[in-house]
Design a protein around this motif. Structure first.
Motif, mmCIF file in Angstrom:
data_model
loop_
_atom_site.group_PDB
_atom_site.id
_atom_site.type_symbol
_atom_site.label_atom_id
_atom_site.label_comp_id
_atom_site.label_asym_id
_atom_site.label_seq_id
_atom_site.Cartn_x
_atom_site.Cartn_y
_atom_site.Cartn_z
ATOM 1 N N ALA A 156 12.413 -12.013 3.734
ATOM 2 C CA ALA A 156 12.544 -10.693 3.083
ATOM 3 C C ALA A 156 13.389 -9.764 3.952
ATOM 4 O O ALA A 156 14.304 -9.096 3.458
ATOM 5 C CB ALA A 156 11.163 -10.104 2.834
ATOM 6 N N ILE A 161 15.107 -6.544 1.907
ATOM 7 C CA ILE A 161 13.849 -5.974 1.431
ATOM 8 C C ILE A 161 13.266 -5.106 2.545
ATOM 9 O O ILE A 161 12.908 -5.613 3.604
ATOM 10 C CB ILE A 161 12.876 -7.088 0.980
ATOM 11 C CG1 ILE A 161 13.457 -7.754 -0.281
ATOM 12 C CG2 ILE A 161 11.480 -6.532 0.728
ATOM 13 C CD1 ILE A 161 12.776 -9.029 -0.687
ATOM 14 N N ALA A 164 7.825 -2.828 0.864
ATOM 15 C CA ALA A 164 7.085 -3.816 0.076
ATOM 16 C C ALA A 164 5.647 -3.371 -0.154
ATOM 17 O O ALA A 164 5.092 -2.559 0.591
ATOM 18 C CB ALA A 164 7.102 -5.170 0.789
ATOM 19 N N THR A 166 1.853 -5.351 -0.914
ATOM 20 C CA THR A 166 1.212 -6.663 -0.965
ATOM 21 C C THR A 166 0.086 -6.633 -1.995
ATOM 22 O O THR A 166 -0.576 -5.605 -2.169
ATOM 23 C CB THR A 166 0.621 -7.082 0.407
ATOM 24 O OG1 THR A 166 -0.446 -6.191 0.748
ATOM 25 C CG2 THR A 166 1.676 -7.059 1.505
ATOM 26 N N PRO A 217 8.272 -0.316 -4.893
ATOM 27 C CA PRO A 217 8.794 -0.981 -3.682
ATOM 28 C C PRO A 217 10.040 -1.811 -4.015
ATOM 29 O O PRO A 217 10.330 -2.036 -5.194
ATOM 30 C CB PRO A 217 7.638 -1.901 -3.282
ATOM 31 C CG PRO A 217 6.995 -2.248 -4.594
ATOM 32 C CD PRO A 217 7.137 -1.039 -5.494
ATOM 33 N N ALA A 219 10.092 -4.886 -3.106
ATOM 34 C CA ALA A 219 9.497 -6.184 -3.446
ATOM 35 C C ALA A 219 7.978 -6.108 -3.471
ATOM 36 O O ALA A 219 7.368 -5.301 -2.762
ATOM 37 C CB ALA A 219 9.927 -7.250 -2.444
ATOM 38 N N PHE A 221 4.863 -8.609 -2.688
ATOM 39 C CA PHE A 221 4.469 -9.899 -2.117
ATOM 40 C C PHE A 221 3.078 -10.254 -2.639
ATOM 41 O O PHE A 221 2.150 -9.429 -2.562
ATOM 42 C CB PHE A 221 4.429 -9.841 -0.582
ATOM 43 C CG PHE A 221 3.717 -11.031 0.006
ATOM 44 C CD1 PHE A 221 4.368 -12.260 0.104
ATOM 45 C CD2 PHE A 221 2.387 -10.949 0.415
ATOM 46 C CE1 PHE A 221 3.700 -13.375 0.608
ATOM 47 C CE2 PHE A 221 1.723 -12.065 0.917
ATOM 48 C CZ PHE A 221 2.376 -13.280 1.019
#
Ligand code: PHB
Length: 392
Positions: A156, A161, A164, A166, A217, A219, A221
């Motif tokens: 990432a 990225i 992020a 989670t 975000p 990404a 995860f």
């Protein structure tokens, strides 16, 4: 000694010799395989059982002069049941090995029994880092979540990225994945906007996905255990997250080969890191996938299957090394440092931690001959569990 006494002694010696001879000729080594064959984790049980039976079909049921007897028990993924079954297998069946363990709480529930009875516990599925530290008789052929997750965060960082969120199942492996991802990303200059935890049992992802949409975000995860990926992807699509510009990255538990092909085009392009893909390009894997499908009505093996297949390999090879002798100390000693080529690539058992050392692959979901696969495009070689490596 009188002649009579001598004859009596001789007779008892002959009888003893006959008894031991008969016992040796018939003696078997029992493996207690405890798996979730029903319930939320049933796909794990189905995959591992199929792989264990395939291994025995290919390698025979006799090792070092002993007959291998596989005893399968269904714990439905309930740790109390796992523990009771393990107790019965040790006391009544006198198993030489305990194996399987679909989820972390089941593997941990059995650890004190393995220690007390000195019976090797071969963990073929569960992935929380701490498991192998719960007993000196535990050895693992699956993976650890930090082992798979650190390479995801590193990828990432290298791929633009920066921010992020989670989203993980709220128990051992999910918490391991959350920590490994968050620490690696922030150490590399990235930022975590939120750590979302979803219940393990009957998860509803929608309120959490709404939160992700709000946080915007780069990404998301994700870790959810094998068997829950399809439901997650369905809700990701229903919430319109696929069109939100939030990139989905995950461990391979989410894009699990058992369910991937049924997920539809929403899965296309998803990048994940893991230790096994059915699309792994090697002669060993091609042969494994073909034989597994042939023996199981076309079912595609997933990473759980490979954990079961390699667990059986480890058991067979350990018995060969001890010349058929059982006993946890000898068997675990024989397993330490063992190395071989698995369908997933080169693997070995770390002699210090009894955990598996293996390649972690970066993969992208692509259509191959009309079917969805995790196509590997980068390899991080010989990865040890990073949590234990850091403690040294
Ligand atoms: C676990 O409970 O340790 C576990 C279960 C399923 C996975 C990974 C880890 O896919």
């Amino acid at each position: 000694m009188s002649a009579r006494q001598f004859l009596k002694l001789l007779a008892s010696l002959v009888a003893l010799a006959i008894c031991t001879g008969a016992a040796a000729a018939q003696s078997s080594v029992k493996i207690g395989l405890i798996l979730p064959m029903t319930g939320q984790q049933a796909s794990t049980g189905r995959q591992i059982e199929a792989a264990a039976r395939l291994f025995m079909q290919q390698n025979g049921t006799s090792v070092a002069g002993k007959t291998i007897d596989l005893i399968l028990k269904d714990d439905a993924g309930t740790p109390d049941v796992t523990k009771r079954l393990a107790q019965e297998l040790i006391v009544n069946d006198k198993v030489a090995f305990l194996a399987g363990f679909g989820i972390t709480p089941s593997a941990l529930a059995v650890a004190p029994l393995a220690t007390q009875a000195k019976v090797p516990e071969v963990v073929m599925a569960a992935g929380t880092s701490i498991i192998t530290q719960a007993s000196p008789y535990i050895v693992r052929t699956s993976f650890t979540l930090p082992q798979a997750t650190v390479p995801m965060a590193e990828w990432a960082l290298k791929n633009g990225i920066k921010k992020a969120v989670t989203l993980v199942s709220n128990y051992g492996p999910g918490l391991d994945a959350e920590k490994a991802f968050s620490e690696t990303l922030t150490k590399g200059g990235g930022q975590i906007l939120g750590n979302l935890k979803v219940p393990l049992a009957n998860p509803d992802f929608s309120p959490f996905l709404q939160k992700v949409a709000d946080l915007k975000p780069d990404a998301l995860f994700v870790f959810v255990p094998s068997g829950s990926g399809a439901l997650f992807m369905k809700q990701f699509l229903e919430r319109g997250l696929d069109k939100s510009g939030v990139r989905l990255i995950c461990t391979g538990d989410v894009t699990d080969d058992d369910q991937l092909n049924g997920m539809g085009d929403v899965a296309l392009g998803v990048v994940s890191t893991h230790h096994y893909s059915a699309a792994h390009d090697s002669p060993e894997n091609k042969a494994f996938v073909e034989a597994f499908k042939k023996a199981n009505n076309g079912m595609r093996p997933n990473f759980m299957a490979v954990g079961g297949y390699d667990g059986m390999h480890l058991i067979y090879e350990a018995l060969k090394k001890t010349n058929g002798a059982t006993g946890g100390d000898a068997l675990i000693g024989a397993m330490k440092g063992m190395a071989w080529t698995s369908p997933r690539g080169p693997i070995s058992i770390d002699p210090e931690t009894r955990d598996i050392i293996q390649n972690i692959y970066v993969r992208k979901v692509e259509k191959v001959n009309g079917e969805l696969y995790n196509v590997e495009f980068e390899t991080v070689p010989n990865v040890k569990d990073p949590v234990k490596a850091a403690k040294k």
